[in-house]
Design a protein around this motif. Structure first.
Motif, PDB file in Angstrom:
ATOM      1  N   LYS A  74       0.803  -1.223   0.000  1.00  7.47           N
ATOM      2  CA  LYS A  74       0.000   0.000   0.000  1.00  7.47           C
ATOM      3  C   LYS A  74       0.837   1.275   0.000  1.00  7.47           C
ATOM      4  O   LYS A  74       0.284   2.372   0.008  1.00  7.47           O
ATOM      5  CB  LYS A  74      -0.937   0.015   1.208  1.00  7.47           C
ATOM      6  CG  LYS A  74      -2.022  -1.039   1.134  1.00  7.47           C
ATOM      7  CD  LYS A  74      -3.035  -0.855   2.251  1.00  7.47           C
ATOM      8  CE  LYS A  74      -4.179  -1.849   2.126  1.00  7.47           C
ATOM      9  NZ  LYS A  74      -5.204  -1.637   3.175  1.00  7.47           N
ATOM     10  N   ARG A 129      -0.128   6.616   0.882  1.00  5.58           N
ATOM     11  CA  ARG A 129      -0.595   5.241   1.056  1.00  5.58           C
ATOM     12  C   ARG A 129      -1.976   5.076   0.426  1.00  5.58           C
ATOM     13  O   ARG A 129      -2.754   6.028   0.358  1.00  5.58           O
ATOM     14  CB  ARG A 129      -0.660   4.855   2.535  1.00  5.58           C
ATOM     15  CG  ARG A 129       0.697   4.703   3.195  1.00  5.58           C
ATOM     16  CD  ARG A 129       0.534   4.350   4.658  1.00  5.58           C
ATOM     17  NE  ARG A 129      -0.234   3.126   4.827  1.00  5.58           N
ATOM     18  CZ  ARG A 129       0.288   1.909   4.755  1.00  5.58           C
ATOM     19  NH1 ARG A 129       1.580   1.754   4.514  1.00  5.58           N
ATOM     20  NH2 ARG A 129      -0.476   0.833   4.929  1.00  5.58           N
ATOM     21  N   ILE A 130      -2.273   3.861  -0.001  1.00  4.48           N
ATOM     22  CA  ILE A 130      -3.595   3.559  -0.535  1.00  4.48           C
ATOM     23  C   ILE A 130      -4.588   3.548   0.619  1.00  4.48           C
ATOM     24  O   ILE A 130      -4.413   2.821   1.598  1.00  4.48           O
ATOM     25  CB  ILE A 130      -3.582   2.209  -1.270  1.00  4.48           C
ATOM     26  CG1 ILE A 130      -2.706   2.305  -2.517  1.00  4.48           C
ATOM     27  CG2 ILE A 130      -4.983   1.791  -1.658  1.00  4.48           C
ATOM     28  CD1 ILE A 130      -2.571   1.012  -3.270  1.00  4.48           C
ATOM     29  N   ARG A 140      -3.684   1.001  -8.167  1.00  7.27           N
ATOM     30  CA  ARG A 140      -3.389  -0.307  -7.583  1.00  7.27           C
ATOM     31  C   ARG A 140      -2.051  -0.854  -8.062  1.00  7.27           C
ATOM     32  O   ARG A 140      -1.434  -1.675  -7.375  1.00  7.27           O
ATOM     33  CB  ARG A 140      -4.508  -1.294  -7.925  1.00  7.27           C
ATOM     34  CG  ARG A 140      -4.617  -1.637  -9.404  1.00  7.27           C
ATOM     35  CD  ARG A 140      -5.764  -2.581  -9.677  1.00  7.27           C
ATOM     36  NE  ARG A 140      -5.895  -2.873 -11.103  1.00  7.27           N
ATOM     37  CZ  ARG A 140      -6.840  -3.659 -11.611  1.00  7.27           C
ATOM     38  NH1 ARG A 140      -7.726  -4.212 -10.810  1.00  7.27           N
ATOM     39  NH2 ARG A 140      -6.910  -3.865 -12.916  1.00  7.27           N
TER      40      ARG A 140
END
Length: 218
Positions: A74, A129-130, A140
């Motif tokens: 992530k 960060r995701i 992604r």
């Protein structure tokens, strides 16, 4: 009587000397054994200075181990160069992941309710960060970089029939990545890296060149 007293005094003096010699010998033996024990103990155990010097080394090793990079899926704080993304699109890893399909074809939006919202989410990445469990096709995969030099990636988001950029409702890109896509495509078109058809337009030239008297149009 005088002879007995002298004899007794000599015996007493001899007895005292023997006691003194025995006592000094025991003291010396005890002192030597204690010294030997201390020396062997000092040899086996490290000194305080050595222990103090060893502790920081272990701490430095622990700190170095803690500073080693961890592959966090992530994490998006690292900036991937465009050249790396171009090589990635030509690699076997990319073909095994996406086959011959565009990167957005197998993506499905995750939304609440039976009907998808009109707009996609604003962004998938917050503070490097995701921040979602279902990031868009570009967020992604960290090796997909939207840039005017990455032509193979940009062509996947351009309709082959109309030559226009596909809507985010089709591709599922977040609003931030869709804006970056539009900018990258416009820059690629300005630099001649992406071909596009110019629409044919008909002009009424009578509006620009008025008819003079005596001249009849054919």
């Amino acid at each position: 009587m005088s002879v007995l007293r002298l004899f007794g005094a000599e015996l007493i003096s001899i007895y005292r000397q023997s006691i003194l010699t025995i006592g000094t010998g025991q003291k010396r033996s005890l002192s030597t054994t204690a010294f030997q024990r201390r020396s062997t103990k000092a040899e086996n155990e490290p000194t305080e200075e050595a222990a103090v010097s060893e502790e920081p080394e272990q701490g430095e090793e622990g700190a170095a181990a803690s500073k080693q990079p961890i592959d966090d899926p992530k994490d998006r704080s690292r900036v991937i160069p465009v050249e790396t993304s171009i090589r990635y699109l030509a690699s076997d890893a990319y073909r095994q992941t996406y086959q011959d399909d565009p990167v957005w074809k197998q993506y499905r939006r995750n939304h609440k309710g039976p009907y998808p919202p009109k707009l996609t989410r604003k962004t998938c990445i917050r503070k490097g960060r995701i921040s979602t469990g279902n990031p868009c096709p570009i967020c992604r995969d960290k090796y997909l970089v939207l840039d005017h030099n990455n032509i193979d990636l940009l062509k996947q988001f351009i309709s082959p029939q109309t030559g226009e950029v596909l809507s985010y409702r089709v591709t599922g890109l977040c609003q931030k990545k869709h804006t970056q896509l539009l900018v990258a495509v416009e820059r690629a078109m300005d630099r001649g890296m992406v071909t596009f058809d110019v629409p044919f337009r008909e002009y009424d030239y009578s509006e620009y060149y008025p008819v003079k008297e005596g001249n009849f149009p054919n």
